[in-house]
Design a protein around this motif. Structure first.
Motif, PDB file in Angstrom:
ATOM      1  N   GLU A   5      10.246  -6.516   0.601  1.00  0.00           N
ATOM      2  CA  GLU A   5       9.547  -5.514   1.406  1.00  0.00           C
ATOM      3  C   GLU A   5       8.128  -5.970   1.751  1.00  0.00           C
ATOM      4  O   GLU A   5       7.350  -6.365   0.886  1.00  0.00           O
ATOM      5  CB  GLU A   5       9.489  -4.181   0.655  1.00  0.00           C
ATOM      6  CG  GLU A   5       8.876  -3.057   1.468  1.00  0.00           C
ATOM      7  CD  GLU A   5       8.873  -1.739   0.713  1.00  0.00           C
ATOM      8  OE1 GLU A   5       8.307  -0.767   1.234  1.00  0.00           O
ATOM      9  OE2 GLU A   5       9.450  -1.695  -0.403  1.00  0.00           O
ATOM     10  N   GLY A   6       7.812  -5.914   3.038  1.00  0.00           N
ATOM     11  CA  GLY A   6       6.458  -6.206   3.500  1.00  0.00           C
ATOM     12  C   GLY A   6       6.086  -7.675   3.583  1.00  0.00           C
ATOM     13  O   GLY A   6       4.955  -8.007   3.940  1.00  0.00           O
ATOM     14  N   VAL A  61       2.880 -11.524   0.173  1.00  0.00           N
ATOM     15  CA  VAL A  61       3.593 -10.399  -0.438  1.00  0.00           C
ATOM     16  C   VAL A  61       2.577  -9.525  -1.153  1.00  0.00           C
ATOM     17  O   VAL A  61       1.877 -10.003  -2.064  1.00  0.00           O
ATOM     18  CB  VAL A  61       4.665 -10.876  -1.443  1.00  0.00           C
ATOM     19  CG1 VAL A  61       5.384  -9.680  -2.057  1.00  0.00           C
ATOM     20  CG2 VAL A  61       5.659 -11.813  -0.781  1.00  0.00           C
ATOM     21  N   ASP A  62       2.473  -8.259  -0.742  1.00  0.00           N
ATOM     22  CA  ASP A  62       1.552  -7.319  -1.386  1.00  0.00           C
ATOM     23  C   ASP A  62       0.139  -7.902  -1.453  1.00  0.00           C
ATOM     24  O   ASP A  62      -0.532  -7.847  -2.490  1.00  0.00           O
ATOM     25  CB  ASP A  62       2.059  -6.964  -2.789  1.00  0.00           C
ATOM     26  CG  ASP A  62       1.473  -5.658  -3.305  1.00  0.00           C
ATOM     27  OD1 ASP A  62       0.849  -4.932  -2.500  1.00  0.00           O
ATOM     28  OD2 ASP A  62       1.631  -5.369  -4.501  1.00  0.00           O
ATOM     29  N   GLU A  63      -0.300  -8.496  -0.337  1.00  0.00           N
ATOM     30  CA  GLU A  63      -1.634  -9.077  -0.163  1.00  0.00           C
ATOM     31  C   GLU A  63      -1.859 -10.330  -1.001  1.00  0.00           C
ATOM     32  O   GLU A  63      -2.991 -10.791  -1.132  1.00  0.00           O
ATOM     33  CB  GLU A  63      -2.736  -8.048  -0.463  1.00  0.00           C
ATOM     34  CG  GLU A  63      -2.686  -6.829   0.451  1.00  0.00           C
ATOM     35  CD  GLU A  63      -3.814  -5.853   0.158  1.00  0.00           C
ATOM     36  OE1 GLU A  63      -4.434  -5.964  -0.920  1.00  0.00           O
ATOM     37  OE2 GLU A  63      -4.069  -4.990   1.013  1.00  0.00           O
ATOM     38  N   ASN A  64      -0.807 -10.886  -1.567  1.00  0.00           N
ATOM     39  CA  ASN A  64      -0.911 -12.120  -2.343  1.00  0.00           C
ATOM     40  C   ASN A  64      -0.329 -13.287  -1.549  1.00  0.00           C
ATOM     41  O   ASN A  64       0.779 -13.182  -1.000  1.00  0.00           O
ATOM     42  CB  ASN A  64      -0.162 -11.990  -3.671  1.00  0.00           C
ATOM     43  CG  ASN A  64      -0.874 -11.052  -4.634  1.00  0.00           C
ATOM     44  OD1 ASN A  64      -1.920 -11.380  -5.177  1.00  0.00           O
ATOM     45  ND2 ASN A  64      -0.309  -9.872  -4.828  1.00  0.00           N
ATOM     46  N   GLU A 118      -4.178  -6.434 -10.729  1.00  0.00           N
ATOM     47  CA  GLU A 118      -4.046  -7.511  -9.746  1.00  0.00           C
ATOM     48  C   GLU A 118      -3.122  -8.603 -10.259  1.00  0.00           C
ATOM     49  O   GLU A 118      -2.298  -9.136  -9.513  1.00  0.00           O
ATOM     50  CB  GLU A 118      -5.422  -8.100  -9.408  1.00  0.00           C
ATOM     51  CG  GLU A 118      -6.297  -7.195  -8.555  1.00  0.00           C
ATOM     52  CD  GLU A 118      -5.648  -6.886  -7.219  1.00  0.00           C
ATOM     53  OE1 GLU A 118      -5.118  -7.803  -6.571  1.00  0.00           O
ATOM     54  OE2 GLU A 118      -5.638  -5.693  -6.836  1.00  0.00           O
ATOM     55  N   LYS A 149       0.416  -7.469  -9.914  1.00  0.00           N
ATOM     56  CA  LYS A 149       0.865  -7.582  -8.528  1.00  0.00           C
ATOM     57  C   LYS A 149       1.155  -9.031  -8.166  1.00  0.00           C
ATOM     58  O   LYS A 149       2.148  -9.333  -7.489  1.00  0.00           O
ATOM     59  CB  LYS A 149      -0.198  -7.006  -7.590  1.00  0.00           C
ATOM     60  CG  LYS A 149      -0.325  -5.493  -7.635  1.00  0.00           C
ATOM     61  CD  LYS A 149      -1.566  -5.005  -6.909  1.00  0.00           C
ATOM     62  CE  LYS A 149      -1.580  -5.376  -5.451  1.00  0.00           C
ATOM     63  NZ  LYS A 149      -2.780  -4.848  -4.752  1.00  0.00           N
ATOM     64  N   GLN A 150       0.304  -9.943  -8.630  1.00  0.00           N
ATOM     65  CA  GLN A 150       0.518 -11.364  -8.367  1.00  0.00           C
ATOM     66  C   GLN A 150       1.813 -11.842  -9.008  1.00  0.00           C
ATOM     67  O   GLN A 150       2.594 -12.560  -8.389  1.00  0.00           O
ATOM     68  CB  GLN A 150      -0.667 -12.172  -8.884  1.00  0.00           C
ATOM     69  CG  GLN A 150      -1.955 -11.996  -8.095  1.00  0.00           C
ATOM     70  CD  GLN A 150      -3.114 -12.762  -8.709  1.00  0.00           C
ATOM     71  OE1 GLN A 150      -2.953 -13.457  -9.716  1.00  0.00           O
ATOM     72  NE2 GLN A 150      -4.285 -12.624  -8.120  1.00  0.00           N
ATOM     73  N   GLN A 165       9.323 -12.332  -7.129  1.00  0.00           N
ATOM     74  CA  GLN A 165      10.230 -12.004  -6.026  1.00  0.00           C
ATOM     75  C   GLN A 165      10.512 -13.219  -5.153  1.00  0.00           C
ATOM     76  O   GLN A 165      11.660 -13.482  -4.776  1.00  0.00           O
ATOM     77  CB  GLN A 165       9.624 -10.879  -5.171  1.00  0.00           C
ATOM     78  CG  GLN A 165       9.590  -9.524  -5.834  1.00  0.00           C
ATOM     79  CD  GLN A 165       9.050  -8.466  -4.887  1.00  0.00           C
ATOM     80  OE1 GLN A 165       9.759  -7.982  -4.005  1.00  0.00           O
ATOM     81  NE2 GLN A 165       7.778  -8.131  -5.048  1.00  0.00           N
ATOM     82  N   ASN A 186       4.417 -10.081  -9.855  1.00  0.00           N
ATOM     83  CA  ASN A 186       5.570  -9.494  -9.171  1.00  0.00           C
ATOM     84  C   ASN A 186       5.863 -10.213  -7.866  1.00  0.00           C
ATOM     85  O   ASN A 186       7.025 -10.488  -7.538  1.00  0.00           O
ATOM     86  CB  ASN A 186       5.336  -8.001  -8.911  1.00  0.00           C
ATOM     87  CG  ASN A 186       5.409  -7.165 -10.166  1.00  0.00           C
ATOM     88  OD1 ASN A 186       6.031  -7.574 -11.150  1.00  0.00           O
ATOM     89  ND2 ASN A 186       4.779  -6.002 -10.158  1.00  0.00           N
ATOM     90  N   ALA A 187       4.798 -10.525  -7.106  1.00  0.00           N
ATOM     91  CA  ALA A 187       4.968 -11.241  -5.838  1.00  0.00           C
ATOM     92  C   ALA A 187       5.561 -12.623  -6.079  1.00  0.00           C
ATOM     93  O   ALA A 187       6.493 -13.054  -5.384  1.00  0.00           O
ATOM     94  CB  ALA A 187       3.630 -11.349  -5.119  1.00  0.00           C
TER      95      ALA A 187
END
Length: 415
Positions: A85-86, A108-111, A47, A50-51, A57, A53-54
């Motif tokens: 993306e997304g 971004v990616d649920e973040n 997690e 992912k955070q 970006q 990375n979000a």
């Protein structure tokens, strides 16, 4: 007899063996799935990745959108964010719902990634859907009481050079009570005072108009942003109410106005458009001698017989009924509290402008009774006006603050 004893000890040994296996299994399961278990830590690490990375970006998109003037160009920002993306903004793709002001939040990616006014970004553990806010562990609601925010005791002064008022103003901390408002720029929760201040702040003329953001936000921060659990404080603004009302100012079909001095007519003139500039009405004369000059706050250019130019387009600032736009009566009452029977109006940290057949009125948006309206501080012919309004502080809690309790009985702040 010996045989019975043998079976007896064999049974005990098997029983102890099973217990040992169960203990070892329990330890293994705990090691894998416990709060600090291997699988839990792996999930947390995933997690966090992912955070990160979000956040990275979005930060790269923001940096690429900073112009040569050092400011973020929102048009470039939307173009750059579109490449992630997304990514969504308020539930829509950025191309369908572009950003027009900061701060704002993108997903971004649920973040939830908050883009601040200064260009920095932060990922928030809190997610807001409608009036519910959750971090996956607890769910709070906008308007819930927070029982133990300690404001401390502070005092501050507003100088005449900042407010435009003829007298210095002194304010002290009041016990206002606190409710949950939303998610702050730091990713933590924000609280709104349960009541507006009993002491009013007076703003006047061009000085008050130009300095309103600094005056009100600084005052709130010095009085209410130094509590034990606070990161900062600011004043209520119209964007806070728009968010609660799900009101989109971009859809407002406000009138546009323009002004000029006409050498042919020998007087100032005005015209307007009711379709945001698609079509303009004919120029009409302003014959009143008091309105033969035109100047907007902060500008050194005066349109007059000596400078017969045309003004920029001025859009009439929107206004609306709070109870009509916020259908939840408890949320509407939270915003208008103290403004009904007692008629206590509150400043909003937001400018207002609107045109008339004579001049442009410039002022500050306000909560007045049940309306998002405005208080005029002057006119474009250099007429000075003033207004006194209460202040509604907003406190941003430290991002690591946690709550315990419930919506019915209120929440307590804890570390």
């Amino acid at each position: 007899m010996l045989k019975r004893k043998f079976f007896y000890w064999l049974t005990i040994s098997n029983f102890l063996y099973i217990i040992v296996l169960l203990i070892l299994a329990g330890v293994t399961i705990a090691t894998l799935t416990g709060e600090n278990g291997i699988l839990t830590r792996a999930s947390d690490a995933s997690e966090r990745t992912k955070q990160a990375n979000a956040e990275e970006q979005v930060q790269l998109a923001v940096v690429a959108s900073i112009g040569t003037d050092g400011k973020i160009n929102t048009e470039d920002l939307n173009d750059n964010l579109e490449n992630i993306e997304g990514l969504t903004h308020e539930g829509e793709a950025i191309v369908d719902n572009p950003i027009d002001s900061l701060p704002t939040t993108v997903v971004v990616d649920e973040n939830n990634v908050i883009i601040r006014e200064d260009g920095s970004v932060v990922v928030s553990e809190w997610t807001q859907t409608g009036y519910e806010i959750t971090n996956g562990k607890i769910t709070v609601k906008v308007g819930d009481s927070v029982l133990n925010y300690d404001e401390g005791i502070e005092s501050t002064q507003i100088e005449t050079t900042e407010s435009g008022h003829t007298e210095q103003q002194t304010l002290t901390t009041e016990n206002l009570g606190w409710r949950i408002l939303g998610i702050g720029e730091n990713g933590g929760l924000e609280l709104i005072s349960d009541n507006p201040t009993s002491t009013i702040v007076t703003l006047a003329g061009e000085t008050g108009y130009l300095n309103v953001k600094n005056v009100l936000n600084t005052t709130c921060n010095e009085l209410y942003g130094r509590g034990k659990y606070a990161e900062s404080a600011r004043s209520l603004n119209v964007e806070d109410i728009n968010k609660l009302a799900n009101y989109n100012p971009k859809t407002y079909s406000g009138e546009l106005y323009k002004y000029r001095f006409s050498p042919e007519e020998g007087c100032m003139q005005w015209c307007n458009s009711t379709d945001k500039g698609e079509n303009w009405n004919e120029w009409e004369n302003i014959t009143d001698a008091r309105y033969q000059t035109f100047r907007m706050p902060g500008s050194t250019e005066i349109i007059s017989v000596n400078n017969p130019k045309e003004s920029e387009e001025i859009e009439k600032t929107y206004s609306y009924s709070i109870s009509s736009e916020i259908t939840d009566i408890n949320i509407a009452n939270m915003i208008t509290k103290g403004t009904g029977d007692s008629n206590v109006a509150q400043w909003l940290v937001s400018h207002s402008e609107y045109g008339s057949t004579l001049a442009v009125f410039f002022g500050i948006q306000s909560v007045i009774n049940d309306n998002v309206g405005y208080t005029n501080l002057g006119r474009s012919n250099d007429t000075t006006m003033s207004g006194g309004r209460a202040v509604r502080p907003i406190v941003t809690l430290q991002s690591n603050i946690q709550l315990e309790g419930n919506s019915e009985n209120g929440w307590m702040i804890k570390y």
